[in-house]
Design a protein around this motif. Structure first.
Motif, PDB file in Angstrom:
ATOM      1  N   SER A   1       0.826  -1.210   0.000  1.00  0.00           N
ATOM      2  CA  SER A   1       0.000   0.000   0.000  1.00  0.00           C
ATOM      3  C   SER A   1       0.862   1.262   0.000  1.00  0.00           C
TER       4      SER A   1
ATOM      5  N   ALA B   1       1.536   2.500  -3.424  1.00  0.00           N
ATOM      6  CA  ALA B   1       0.252   2.896  -4.006  1.00  0.00           C
ATOM      7  C   ALA B   1      -0.140   4.281  -3.516  1.00  0.00           C
TER       8      ALA B   1
ATOM      9  N   ARG C   1      -8.898   5.007  -4.478  1.00  0.00           N
ATOM     10  CA  ARG C   1      -9.169   3.803  -3.697  1.00  0.00           C
ATOM     11  C   ARG C   1      -8.928   2.561  -4.540  1.00  0.00           C
TER      12      ARG C   1
ATOM     13  N   ILE D   1      -5.232   1.826  -4.698  1.00  0.00           N
ATOM     14  CA  ILE D   1      -4.670   1.323  -3.440  1.00  0.00           C
ATOM     15  C   ILE D   1      -5.168  -0.092  -3.158  1.00  0.00           C
TER      16      ILE D   1
ATOM     17  N   ILE E   1      -3.053  -3.504  -2.601  1.00  0.00           N
ATOM     18  CA  ILE E   1      -3.107  -4.263  -1.344  1.00  0.00           C
ATOM     19  C   ILE E   1      -3.421  -5.729  -1.637  1.00  0.00           C
TER      20      ILE E   1
END
Lengths: 371, 517, 314
Positions: A136, A139, A247, A250, A254
């Motif tokens: 993350s 990102a 979002r 990310i 993840i």
């Protein structure tokens, strides 16, 4: 039924078919090139490939090892694909894998004595959390500051690897005698059972199968997967469409990192029983190759992983029996990509030329018909 | 005889994979004349000129330039033969200075130090000489990115002249210019004619053709529809030559609607991508059941206005209300949910994903709805297919079904996908529509116009931004002119004249408009 | 306190700066190469693989011809080929730059190890006698000045060539007609084509220059000080060079300074090994790369904000 057939013959599927054809030709050419290299170096390619096939499929142990390698390849390939489909290039899977392995090893050692039914899921979670959290960071840097994620993830590979090596040789080094480096062993109760004697195939293949199914479902059947796909195709469009682009980026990283962490855990719980420095030999980069060759298509990745796993495992046998260095297979694999790119480029150029010729022909024919 | 001929094109045919762009076109252009090429979008004007400039190899046909036959079609050969082309999208390097752009490709080198270094002083001197010779004022040391479009165009013209071009092609040169800049350009063109240059000008603005050209060639659907002396023509005759029949615009019925404010913009200030102020303290209210047309020369803040309203660009100051709810700092997603749809100016860059299939492109914005996604997660392909086919058929998209990639459709059909999608949100009452028919043929254009007026009749509030003044006049209930980020005047299309609106597109305040009118 | 001072001086001494120059050199060379492709509008993340192949061919050339000079020549030849190869895919075939770059890196890792094992039978590292390393240059008068001498004298010849190249590259990019065309090819290739200059030719030339300089960087890695080739010895330096290009905005002087900065961190890590475990100090250059990229991004963000504010006042 008619609808289905209609769908089957639309451009989309024709495209898939031509892709598989070009892939097959590229693989064949790369293997031939490998044979030529063998010949030049004075080896018999039939013997070489024979040993390779025998090594990969010739014994229960060989098949087991090949399947075990398939698991690693398919998982890392899917990890790459999940992020890449959303337009994020995660080149840092190797580091995420190391951290996942380390986290699983630490939790696995700490929970010694606890029932495996509780402990193993916790270790799974720990590995995924470690890999996911680490992924993350690049990102967020990309989304907030526009820092190129290719560079950051590569840098973070080295950071994670050196950190884990330091930990396993320093503060977390096992107290057991006779172990040069590595962390405290996990409870032997937690270790995955081997499915074929003396092969590295363990129960992890079942977890992997479930993960692969989930990833496939996620990528091709869900609204989130749909949003990610469109974001990867055209970021401006995605923003315009009101997707939560930050979002999406990310989350995709993840997920990618979590899968890599899981692969690390498989190595610890399936084979070594603890974290060791050589937990991964650039596994993720093999997976990246697989993902790129299949253009991030999840089903394709799983299928082609079997083939590449066989190459990889067979190449070790080839090295031992015939003496050809197993790295040749890595060369062959990367050459497949070059062949595919070349085939793509050449056929595009030829098509353009053919289209011009065809246009001229058609025009002249129409003209002649009119006269 | 052949000595007076600058360009002779014989049987030029350009066949692309899908379309026949030029079909057996033969024309010759005399030395020293101003020759206009007119035609609708997609009539093949630019293609024909790209053949002349060596950018495109014709499928068939031959070209003679200033008496010598062209054997190889390449930019180098065309330049050598004396052709210079000012493209619609400028071929300038933004980060270079004017002088550096002008000498690119034939750079002067410093005689000292082995003659390997770029000689900037010589480049500036060269440029200054050129400026003096042709009277085209540009600052030689300014960076191109700091110049306005009018000046950039001069640099393009100088660049072509520097390469020794005798025949100058101008592709839609006035599209980006204000009327006063257009006048300047026309002065330049006449001066070049005096100096013995041949000018070919591509345009679709008929009054400009009447004003500047000596002769006109009309292209229609790739074919030559006729060549005439301008003095024997009238605008209406030209128009019917262009379209092939007398122009008939069926008027779309407009209902009287109750008007309540829907979109309210207060003191809006927005910067552009380079951090310069693009929209400056702008106020505008759009009511339900009306179309407000924004008229303006491109680059006066139109893109930024649309982006700010739809949440794609942050507002520096001011506020925007949709049905009384402030949407200034909301995400594009939230704004869409609150009932605003957006047809973006660039359908390929912003409005679509070319690789994705038609149904994937039509689903956008509805993918989390319960009817299409079970638990907001699992996509229900059967329902989606049904909906996609409905839109597909309703908007008369011509293609091979909803599963093919959007990129394989023609421009008009792509735009129908965008419009179809944006017009299919049930609870949406406000629309920001930018350049809805740019580059489309007349049939597609009329179809989309009808859809827009229908929406208005249903009571939608529509902000229409278009570079096409005719389109603005045809569709709008109110016309606002945008100049340097401000609304400078408001007109009623029924009573206003195009000249007045055109003038307001160029001046700062309403008073000026009044004084001049 | 005196202990601390002693520790301090084991880290911060002339050796640190000497090491900085030494470790920075390959990054400078690769960075100089990469900025050509960057100006030409090509994202080249295959630089690491090019370096690795360069390091390998330099050692093999030296080994077979028993001459470092021939090693360098061979590395340059291979660099030209690599540049053409990369260009063929990225320019002619219009393949994805990212995929070709990654594939090139993986290919480089595989082919160097494979050839090392089959040609020499060695696994891991293949050392050459020290005498076959690159010659060092001693400048006669410099040895009279203490610190300057230690820093700037008796370096390998590639170090001096590298410094010279920084200036040459700067002049080429910003002061020659080729440099103008190079930048034009990246910014607006169509504009070049319209005036009869082939942008593809310019891009190929950039790719070849990049290949040569990356292979020289590799040659310095394997022949400059250690005189050995070891598997994967480029150790992501190609990517650090890429980061330097971003940080230095493709300006040769700034890229050089950025590379020096990383060289400093690298050297700092080496010096710190006396105090901190080696595996931790090895992290320093990589962490520094990320750190610097973040700083660069923050700065450019602040700049655009500042310009907004200024305009607001007007």
């Amino acid at each position: 039924m008619r609808e289905f057939l209609n769908e089957l013959f639309t451009k989309r599927y024709k495209y898939d078919f031509s892709y598989i054809l070009s892939l097959s030709i590229s693989i064949l050419l790369a293997l031939i090139l490998g044979a030529v290299i063998m010949l030049i170096l004075g080896y018999n390619p039939i013997e070489g490939y024979g040993a390779l096939i025998k090594g990969a499929f010739g014994s229960p142990r060989g098949i087991g090892d090949t399947l075990a390698k398939t698991v690693t390849l398919a998982m890392t390939g899917l990890a790459m694909a999940v992020a890449a489909k959303a337009g994020m290039f995660n080149v840092g899977g190797e580091g995420q894998l190391f951290l996942g392995a380390m986290a699983a090893a630490i939790v696995g050692a700490e929970l010694t004595g606890v029932s495996p039914i509780i402990a193993i899921p916790l270790c799974l979670l720990a590995a995924m959390a470690a890999g996911g959290a680490y992924a993350s960071i690049p990102a967020v840097l990309k989304v907030r500051l526009g820092v190129n994620e290719v560079i950051t993830t590569i840098m973070m590979n080295s950071i994670a690897i050196y950190l884990c090596v330091y930990l396993s040789n320093g503060p977390l080094k096992t107290t057991e005698r006779g172990i040069a480096s590595g962390t405290q062993a996990i409870d032997p109760e937690f270790k995955f059972t081997r499915l074929i004697t003396s092969s590295t195939l363990t129960q992890s293949i079942f977890i992997a199968a479930v993960i692969a199914l989930v990833v496939w479902y996620f990528m091709s059947k869900t609204a989130q997967g749909y949003e990610q796909r469109l974001t990867g195709q055209n970021y401006e469009f995605s923003r315009y469409s009101g997707f939560k682009t930050n979002r999406i980026a990310i989350i995709s990283m993840i997920i990618s990192g979590a899968i890599c962490g899981l692969v690390g855990m498989f190595e610890v719980f399936g084979i070594h029983g603890r974290f060791i420095e050589s937990i991964s030999k650039e596994f993720y980069f093999d997976g990246m190759l697989v993902a790129m060759i299949m253009r991030y298509n999840p089903i394709g990745i799983v299928v082609i992983s079997i083939f590449f796993a066989a190459l990889k495992m067979g190449s070790t046998a080839m090295e031992m029996k015939v003496g050809i260095s197993s790295e040749l297979i890595l060369v062959v694999q990367s050459i497949i990509i070059f062949f595919m790119a070349a085939e793509n480029g050449i056929s595009r150029i030829l098509k353009e030329k053919a289209a011009i010729r065809k246009a001229k022909r058609e025009y002249l024919a129409a003209k002649a018909g009119n006269v | 005889m052949s000595n007076d001929i600058a360009v002779n094109m014989k049987n030029i045919t350009v066949r692309f994979v899908e379309t026949l762009a030029n079909d057996d076109i033969s024309l010759s252009i005399k030395k020293g004349e101003i020759f206009a090429i007119v035609g609708e979008n997609g009539a093949g004007k630019t293609t024909l000129m790209n053949v002349l400039a060596g950018q495109i190899q014709p499928t068939l046909g031959s070209v003679e330039i200033l008496g010598s036959t062209v054997t190889t079609f390449s930019p180098t050969a065309a330049i050598k033969a004396g052709i210079g082309m000012v493209h619609q999208h400028f071929m300038l390097i933004d980060s270079f200075t004017v002088a550096q752009n002008i000498v690119l490709g034939h750079e002067p080198k410093k005689p000292a130090k082995f003659g390997i270094f770029f000689d900037n002083k010589a480049a500036v001197r060269f440029t200054e000489d050129l400026i003096r010779e042709y009277g085209l004022e540009v600052p030689p040391n300014a960076r191109v990115r700091d110049l306005g479009v009018g000046l950039q165009q001069r640099v393009e013209i100088l660049k072509a002249l520097a390469l020794g071009s005798k025949v100058l092609i101008l592709d839609e040169p006035t599209a980006v210019l204000t009327p006063s800049e257009t006048d300047e350009l026309f002065k330049i063109i006449r001066k070049l004619k005096e100096k013995g240059h041949t000018i070919i000008i591509i345009t679709h603005k008929l009054y400009e053709v009447m004003e500047i050209s000596d002769r006109v060639a009309v292209l229609r659907a790739g074919k030559l529809a006729g060549i005439e002396e301008t003095k024997n023509l009238s605008e209406s005759k030209l128009a019917s030559m262009m379209v092939g029949h007398e122009l008939s615009f069926e008027s779309i019925p407009r209902d009287e609607t109750v008007k309540t404010p829907v979109l309210d913009i207060k003191n809006l200030t927005v910067s552009n991508a380079r951090g310069l102020i693009a929209i400056n303290d702008l106020n505008l209210t759009i009511n339900s059941g009306e179309i407000v047309g924004i008229a303006g020369v491109e680059g006066n803040g139109q893109s930024e206005l649309a982006q700010a309203i739809t949440g794609l660009r942050p507002a520096l100051k001011g506020s925007i209300y949709l049905n009384g709810i402030e949407i200034t700092k909301q995400s594009p997603e939230k704004i869409r949910k609150l009932g605003l749809a957006h047809i973006p100016e660039d359908r390929i860059k912003t409005g679509l994903s070319k690789q994705a299939s038609i149904w994937e492109n039509l689903l956008v914005g509805k993918q989390r709805r319960r009817e299409f996604a079970w638990l907001k997660l699992h996509l229900r392909r059967d329902k989606i297919s049904k909906y996609s086919k409905e839109v597909y058929n309703q908007f008369d998209v011509r293609g091979a079904g909803i599963h093919i990639p959007v990129g394989s459709l023609s421009g008009g059909n792509m735009q129908k996908i965008v419009v179809g999608r944006e017009f299919s949100f049930e609870n949406t009452r406000a629309y920001v529509i930018s350049q809805p028919t740019r580059g489309l043929d007349i049939a597609a254009m009329q179809f989309i116009h009808k859809q827009i007026i229908n929406k208005r009749n249903e009571g939608a509030a529509i902000l229409l931004i278009s570079a096409d003044l005719d389109e603005i006049f045809m569709l709008s209930d109110r016309i606002c002119t945008l100049f340097e980020g401000k609304i400078t005047a408001e007109f009623d299309p029924k009573t206003a004249s195009k000249e007045k609106v055109g003038l307001a597109m160029l001046t700062h305040s309403k008073e000026e408009v009044c004084e001049n009118s | 306190m005196s202990e601390f001072l002693a520790a301090f001086f084991t880290v911060f001494n002339v050796m640190l700066f000497q090491n900085t120059l030494r470790t920075a050199t390959p990054i400078v060379l690769a960075g100089l190469g990469g900025l050509f492709t960057d100006h030409a509008g090509i994202m080249n993340i295959g630089m690491d693989g090019m370096m690795l192949i360069g390091a390998f061919t330099a050692v093999m050339g030296t080994y077979y011809f028993q001459s470092a000079f021939m090693g360098i020549v061979l590395a340059i030849v291979v660099g030209v080929l690599l540049g053409l190869f990369f260009g063929l895919f990225v320019i002619k075939f219009k393949s994805d730059e990212f995929i070709i770059g990654v594939a090139l890196n993986i290919f480089a890792g595989g082919i160097t190890i494979f050839l090392l094992r089959t040609l020499t039978g060695v696994k891991g590292a293949f050392p050459l006698p020290k005498s076959l390393g690159l010659p060092t240059v001693s400048i006669p008068l410099l040895d009279k000045i203490p610190i300057i001498n230690e820093l700037f004298n008796n370096n390998s010849i590639l170090v001096y060539i590298c410094w010279l190249l920084v200036i040459i590259c700067y002049l080429v990019v910003y002061k020659t007609p080729y440099g103008f065309r190079l930048r034009a090819a990246g910014e607006h290739p169509q504009a070049l084509r319209s005036i009869g200059v082939s942008p593809d030719f310019i891009k190929y030339s950039a790719s070849v220059i990049c290949g040569i300089l990356c292979c020289l960087a590799g040659a310095h890695l394997s022949l400059g000080y250690l005189t050995q080739f070891s598997e994967n010895m480029s150790a992501s330096r190609g990517f650090i060079a890429f980061a330097c290009i971003i940080f230095g905005r493709s300006n040769p002087i700034k890229v050089f300074l950025a590379a020096l900065l990383f060289g400093f961190f690298d050297a700092l890590g080496l010096r710190l090994q006396n105090i901190i475990p080696a595996n931790l100090t090895l992290i320093i250059p990589y962490a520094a790369t990320i750190f610097v990229l973040v700083i660069a991004a923050l700065q450019s963000k602040r700049k655009s904000k500042l310009s907004e504010l200024k305009l607001n006042k007007v």
